[in-house]
Scaffold this active site. Structure first.
Site, PDB file in Angstrom:
ATOM      1  N   ASN A 134      44.018  31.377  46.125  1.00 22.56           N
ATOM      2  CA  ASN A 134      44.298  31.751  45.278  1.00 22.56           C
ATOM      3  C   ASN A 134      46.289  32.066  45.300  1.00 22.56           C
ATOM      4  O   ASN A 134      47.143  31.877  46.234  1.00 22.56           O
ATOM      5  CB  ASN A 134      44.318  33.470  45.566  1.00 22.56           C
ATOM      6  CG  ASN A 134      42.548  33.190  45.401  1.00 22.56           C
ATOM      7  OD1 ASN A 134      41.550  32.175  45.604  1.00 22.56           O
ATOM      8  ND2 ASN A 134      42.429  34.801  46.054  1.00 22.56           N
TER       9      ASN A 134
ATOM     10  N   GLU B 239      41.149  31.282  42.739  1.00 26.82           N
ATOM     11  CA  GLU B 239      41.964  32.245  41.757  1.00 26.82           C
ATOM     12  C   GLU B 239      43.487  31.355  41.006  1.00 26.82           C
ATOM     13  O   GLU B 239      44.455  30.927  42.014  1.00 26.82           O
ATOM     14  CB  GLU B 239      42.623  33.525  42.773  1.00 26.82           C
ATOM     15  CG  GLU B 239      40.999  33.975  42.584  1.00 26.82           C
ATOM     16  CD  GLU B 239      41.848  35.869  43.194  1.00 26.82           C
ATOM     17  OE1 GLU B 239      43.185  36.035  42.677  1.00 26.82           O
ATOM     18  OE2 GLU B 239      41.398  36.810  43.915  1.00 26.82           O
TER      19      GLU B 239
ATOM     20  N   TYR C 253      53.935  35.587  39.848  1.00 28.18           N
ATOM     21  CA  TYR C 253      53.889  36.643  40.760  1.00 28.18           C
ATOM     22  C   TYR C 253      55.389  35.936  41.796  1.00 28.18           C
ATOM     23  O   TYR C 253      55.512  36.426  42.123  1.00 28.18           O
ATOM     24  CB  TYR C 253      53.220  36.795  41.981  1.00 28.18           C
ATOM     25  CG  TYR C 253      52.039  38.296  41.372  1.00 28.18           C
ATOM     26  CD1 TYR C 253      52.341  39.162  40.878  1.00 28.18           C
ATOM     27  CD2 TYR C 253      50.259  37.463  41.424  1.00 28.18           C
ATOM     28  CE1 TYR C 253      50.937  39.902  40.336  1.00 28.18           C
ATOM     29  CE2 TYR C 253      49.281  38.200  41.127  1.00 28.18           C
ATOM     30  CZ  TYR C 253      49.543  39.431  40.794  1.00 28.18           C
ATOM     31  OH  TYR C 253      48.440  40.590  39.740  1.00 28.18           O
TER      32      TYR C 253
ATOM     33  N   LYS D 236      43.947  39.709  33.557  1.00 27.82           N
ATOM     34  CA  LYS D 236      44.188  37.623  33.796  1.00 27.82           C
ATOM     35  C   LYS D 236      42.718  37.445  32.953  1.00 27.82           C
ATOM     36  O   LYS D 236      42.382  36.239  33.690  1.00 27.82           O
ATOM     37  CB  LYS D 236      44.650  37.876  35.280  1.00 27.82           C
ATOM     38  CG  LYS D 236      45.426  37.728  36.127  1.00 27.82           C
ATOM     39  CD  LYS D 236      46.128  37.607  37.049  1.00 27.82           C
ATOM     40  CE  LYS D 236      47.372  37.709  37.655  1.00 27.82           C
ATOM     41  NZ  LYS D 236      47.217  39.183  38.179  1.00 27.82           N
TER      42      LYS D 236
ATOM     43  N   TYR E 245      49.716  31.712  42.966  1.00 30.51           N
ATOM     44  CA  TYR E 245      49.774  32.693  41.575  1.00 30.51           C
ATOM     45  C   TYR E 245      51.302  32.123  40.980  1.00 30.51           C
ATOM     46  O   TYR E 245      52.438  32.914  41.264  1.00 30.51           O
ATOM     47  CB  TYR E 245      50.295  34.261  41.436  1.00 30.51           C
ATOM     48  CG  TYR E 245      48.861  34.678  41.595  1.00 30.51           C
ATOM     49  CD1 TYR E 245      48.168  34.463  40.416  1.00 30.51           C
ATOM     50  CD2 TYR E 245      47.382  34.677  42.598  1.00 30.51           C
ATOM     51  CE1 TYR E 245      46.602  34.954  39.902  1.00 30.51           C
ATOM     52  CE2 TYR E 245      46.713  35.091  42.639  1.00 30.51           C
ATOM     53  CZ  TYR E 245      46.159  35.288  40.839  1.00 30.51           C
ATOM     54  OH  TYR E 245      44.298  35.780  40.646  1.00 30.51           O
TER      55      TYR E 245
ATOM     56  N   ASP F 245      42.490  44.918  44.567  1.00 24.87           N
ATOM     57  CA  ASP F 245      42.484  44.837  42.710  1.00 24.87           C
ATOM     58  C   ASP F 245      41.603  45.474  42.209  1.00 24.87           C
ATOM     59  O   ASP F 245      41.542  44.295  41.203  1.00 24.87           O
ATOM     60  CB  ASP F 245      43.439  43.612  42.428  1.00 24.87           C
ATOM     61  CG  ASP F 245      43.655  43.725  41.410  1.00 24.87           C
ATOM     62  OD1 ASP F 245      43.674  45.158  40.435  1.00 24.87           O
ATOM     63  OD2 ASP F 245      43.878  42.808  40.704  1.00 24.87           O
TER      64      ASP F 245
ATOM     65  N   ASN G 165      38.680  37.569  51.178  1.00 22.50           N
ATOM     66  CA  ASN G 165      39.011  37.096  50.376  1.00 22.50           C
ATOM     67  C   ASN G 165      40.522  37.852  50.540  1.00 22.50           C
ATOM     68  O   ASN G 165      41.052  39.308  50.760  1.00 22.50           O
ATOM     69  CB  ASN G 165      39.155  37.997  48.693  1.00 22.50           C
ATOM     70  CG  ASN G 165      40.399  37.424  47.874  1.00 22.50           C
ATOM     71  OD1 ASN G 165      40.041  36.681  47.466  1.00 22.50           O
ATOM     72  ND2 ASN G 165      40.989  38.721  47.147  1.00 22.50           N
ATOM     73  N   GLU G 166      41.268  37.021  51.191  1.00 25.21           N
ATOM     74  CA  GLU G 166      42.770  37.337  51.238  1.00 25.21           C
ATOM     75  C   GLU G 166      43.210  37.799  52.728  1.00 25.21           C
ATOM     76  O   GLU G 166      43.886  39.106  52.414  1.00 25.21           O
ATOM     77  CB  GLU G 166      43.436  37.812  49.640  1.00 25.21           C
ATOM     78  CG  GLU G 166      43.258  35.977  48.703  1.00 25.21           C
ATOM     79  CD  GLU G 166      44.860  36.569  47.607  1.00 25.21           C
ATOM     80  OE1 GLU G 166      45.086  37.962  47.457  1.00 25.21           O
ATOM     81  OE2 GLU G 166      45.069  35.724  46.353  1.00 25.21           O
TER      82      GLU G 166
ATOM     83  N   TRP H  56      41.105  32.636  37.629  1.00 24.04           N
ATOM     84  CA  TRP H  56      41.431  33.806  37.834  1.00 24.04           C
ATOM     85  C   TRP H  56      41.651  34.914  36.395  1.00 24.04           C
ATOM     86  O   TRP H  56      42.760  34.353  36.025  1.00 24.04           O
ATOM     87  CB  TRP H  56      42.276  34.947  38.759  1.00 24.04           C
ATOM     88  CG  TRP H  56      41.913  36.017  39.324  1.00 24.04           C
ATOM     89  CD1 TRP H  56      42.199  36.744  38.478  1.00 24.04           C
ATOM     90  CD2 TRP H  56      40.874  36.452  40.233  1.00 24.04           C
ATOM     91  NE1 TRP H  56      41.631  38.053  39.582  1.00 24.04           N
ATOM     92  CE2 TRP H  56      40.702  38.038  39.967  1.00 24.04           C
ATOM     93  CE3 TRP H  56      39.869  36.550  40.493  1.00 24.04           C
ATOM     94  CZ2 TRP H  56      40.253  38.359  40.524  1.00 24.04           C
ATOM     95  CZ3 TRP H  56      38.612  36.816  40.957  1.00 24.04           C
ATOM     96  CH2 TRP H  56      38.905  38.038  40.881  1.00 24.04           C
TER      97      TRP H  56
HETATM   98  C1  BDP Z   1      44.965  37.992  44.842  1.00 25.52           C
HETATM   99  C2  BDP Z   1      43.646  39.063  44.691  1.00 25.52           C
HETATM  100  C3  BDP Z   1      42.422  39.247  43.484  1.00 25.52           C
HETATM  101  C4  BDP Z   1      43.778  39.865  42.790  1.00 25.52           C
HETATM  102  C5  BDP Z   1      45.000  39.039  41.846  1.00 25.52           C
HETATM  103  C6  BDP Z   1      45.851  39.225  40.668  1.00 25.52           C
HETATM  104  O1  BDP Z   1      42.773  37.782  44.843  1.00 25.52           O
HETATM  105  O2  BDP Z   1      41.457  40.318  43.120  1.00 25.52           O
HETATM  106  O3  BDP Z   1      43.041  40.610  41.286  1.00 25.52           O
HETATM  107  O4  BDP Z   1      45.165  38.237  43.487  1.00 25.52           O
HETATM  108  O5  BDP Z   1      46.510  40.540  40.904  1.00 25.52           O
HETATM  109  O6  BDP Z   1      45.500  38.663  44.890  1.00 25.52           O
HETATM  110  O7  BDP Z   1      45.501  39.536  39.709  1.00 25.52           O
END
Ligand code: BDP
Length: 602
Positions: free
Chosen positions: A471, A509, A477, A573, A473, A162, A417-418, A554
């Site tokens: 990370n 994140e 999300y 973000k 959310y 992303d 990462n992820e 993040w």
């Molecule tokens: C995470 C990723 C990051 C994205 C972020 C997002 O590690 O690179 O920018 O989500 O969705 O999954 O903002």
């Protein structure tokens, strides 16, 4: 790998400037463009991404090779020296010619590469350097990507991360000379016991005879001496490298010939500090440290991902203003120059490889679901059955450790990462990589950053790492617009990680897309109030847990991404905008972080 510096035996000449530039639509290699001067070129600054320099979508969205070229002159005084060409980074793959002869090829967009070009140089006339840079990714590269073709003609470079696939020569291009017998590499490890500091060094040399080694403090005083290729030097009451106080010593090395005459000199800065993970704590210099800071990007207007010294100093100023003590080099190694700055400023760094997006089930967009040409609904295979990038992953970890091993700011390696760490095959993929890192560097902990779908019971890599990096959310999300439920989910998951794995946890994140100036009395998604409310909820949960050792929001700033639904001119973000203006949440963090000490918060 040593960073090129001027010393009394060495000299550096930067080739940063405006180069000649040309897009290649498939002709360049066939027609051997490197043999003669390029024609029909435009001007291109180096270092910089080429994408945002011109008002031209063809340049911005170019897929494939581009060509850079310029002339240079080597001073007479370098005639009996060894001359090296060094490129800080070229994204993603590069070939280099000097006067038409290929001298270098490198795969990987974020690490330096160099070649001895002494024998290729012309002394009476100008030399020509040509660099072809390719931004195509495939399933063997790190990161992975693929060129997708639809209806036999519409091409798209699909990438699984992303951030915008900025391309070009991103970091300084340097020529440097050393004597023919020279200091090749230096490794420094430090330890502390009570009032004593131990500096263990080993030096690789090419030729020469004896080595003299001094340790010099910041007042330019020689405080200790070592000798030979390897030694452990003891220092009484050293000044430690600490977060917020980047005290640096210099290891001054002199390579001597048989008659004890100096041949080569190199100065390597280092800090005396230790890093360790013990039980539920992350220890720096034996004291429990708490990470406050950000996942960042090397990203800015016009320069793109090109090295931007002005921005680096600005960003560190903002980080100090807000009370941050650390950042992660998400999602690729950053410039050597910013790492040197972080050493000096005492900023703690989690150093990440470019292994981002090794996860097919995570990085999908609508047009991945159906291919009208074949009327086929695409399904997402197991990531580890498809990718073939383990070889390049190992290569880049070696390059990263070789480049950054002596930086006191680096306290942990982030291997990826992820990745699809819950999918079968993840353990087998990562185990050899993690083993190799431990073999190359036994002084720093290792982490792999886990995505939302990888949870305590299904992560296949949690056993490999020292620190659990998450990370998350919830509230963005997942459980969008439902922050009460998000809080519940977050709390339950964090406790679960500790119960099952008994490792310290860092949130690498957490954040929400937020448009500066979009406000509402009732916090709703995309507003500044929602970002604040989201952060407050996360912080409340973090503060309940003694195994929770760090928060990195993040993102530090808004940044460019591929054009996608859900991305309004990029990812929003940021706590700062892309111009570095603070959103309201910046003040919330400032208040919180200035009240959290670097040590003993937990
Ligand atoms: C995470 C990723 C990051 C994205 C972020 C997002 O590690 O690179 O920018 O989500 O969705 O999954 O903002």
């Amino acid at each position: 790998m040593l960073y090129p510096i001027d010393t009394i035996s060495r000299q550096v000449k930067e080739l940063n400037s405006i180069w000649r530039f040309k897009l290649d639509n498939g002709e360049g290699m066939k027609n051997k463009w490197y043999e003669k001067e390029l024609t029909n070129t435009i001007k291109m600054p180096v270092p910089a991404s080429y994408n945002d320099i011109y008002e031209d979508e063809e340049i911005r969205d170019h897929i494939g090779l581009v060509w850079y070229e310029r002339e240079f002159i080597v001073p007479e005084s370098w005639k009996n020296m060894r001359t090296v060409i060094r490129i800080g980074s070229a994204t993603h793959n590069a070939k280099v010619w000097i006067n038409g002869k290929k001298v270098l090829e490198h795969i990987g967009g974020y690490t330096p590469f160099e070649a001895d070009i002494t024998n290729e140089l012309l002394w009476t006339e100008k030399n020509r350097i040509t660099i072809a840079v390719d931004n195509i990714l495939d399933f063997t590269t790190i990161p992975i990507g693929e060129v997708q073709t639809r209806s036999n003609k519409y091409k798209k470079l699909k990438y699984y991360f992303d951030f915008f696939n900025y391309s070009g020569i991103h970091r300084p291009v340097k020529l440097y000379c050393t004597p023919n017998q020279y200091i090749k590499d230096i490794t420094i490890k430090t330890d502390i016991q009570q009032k004593l500091g131990y500096v263990e060094y080993s030096i690789e040399k090419h030729g020469g005879y004896n080595l003299e080694v001094d340790i010099i403090d910041e007042n330019n005083q020689i405080i200790a001496r070592g000798s030979g290729e390897k030694d452990i030097i003891t220092i009484n009451n050293p000044i430690l490298w600490e977060p917020g106080r980047g005290y640096l010593y210099t290891l001054k090395i002199r390579l001597l010939n048989k008659d004890n005459k100096m041949i080569d000199v190199y100065d390597e800065k280092f800090g005396i500090r230790t890093v360790k993970v013990k039980d539920n704590q992350f220890l720096i210099n034996g004291k429990p440290f708490y990470f406050k800071g950000f996942g960042k990007h090397e990203d800015g207007y016009v320069n793109g991902r090109g090295y931007n010294e002005v921005m680096n100093v600005k960003d560190f100023s903002l980080m100090k203003w807000i009370g941050a003590n650390s950042f992660r080099t998400s999602h690729y190694p950053y410039s050597e120059e910013i790492m040197r700055l972080a050493d000096e400023e005492g900023i703690v760094v989690i150093d990440e490889s470019p292994a981002v997006g090794l996860n097919f089930n995570l990085s999908t967009t609508e047009d991945d679901y159906i291919n009208l040409d074949t009327i086929e609904r695409l399904t997402f295979p197991n990531t580890w059955n498809v990718v073939k990038c383990q070889g390049n992953h190992i290569k880049v970890m070696k390059e990263l450790i070789s480049r950054d091993k002596n930086h006191p700011c680096v306290v942990m390696w982030s291997v990826a990462n992820e990745p699809a760490s819950e999918e079968e095959g993840a353990y087998e993929y990562f185990k050899p990589i993690v083993d190799l890192i431990r073999q190359l560097d036994n002084t720093r902990p290792i982490t792999i950053v886990e995505h939302n779908g990888s949870i305590p019971v299904n992560s296949r890599v949690a056993d490999l790492v020292d620190v659990v990096s998450l990370n998350r959310y919830y509230g963005w999300y997942i459980s969008s617009a439902n922050l009460d439920y998000a809080e519940d989910l977050l709390r339950r998951e964090l406790l679960w990680w500790w119960d099952l794995h008994k490792k310290p946890v860092i949130m690498t994140e957490y954040g929400t897309d937020t448009i500066i100036g979009l406000t509402s009395t009732t916090a709703s998604m995309w507003t500044e109030e929602y970002q604040e409310k989201f952060l407050n909820i996360y912080h409340k949960v973090f503060d309940e847990m003694n195994f929770f050792v760090g928060e990195q929001v993040w993102n530090f700033a808004d940044f460019a991404t591929a054009q996608e639904v859900g991305r309004v001119e990029g990812n929003k973000k940021g706590i700062f905008t892309r111009q570095r203006k603070p959103k309201r949440a910046a003040y919330l963090l400032k208040e919180r972080w200035h009240n959290i000490t670097d040590y003993y918060y937990k």
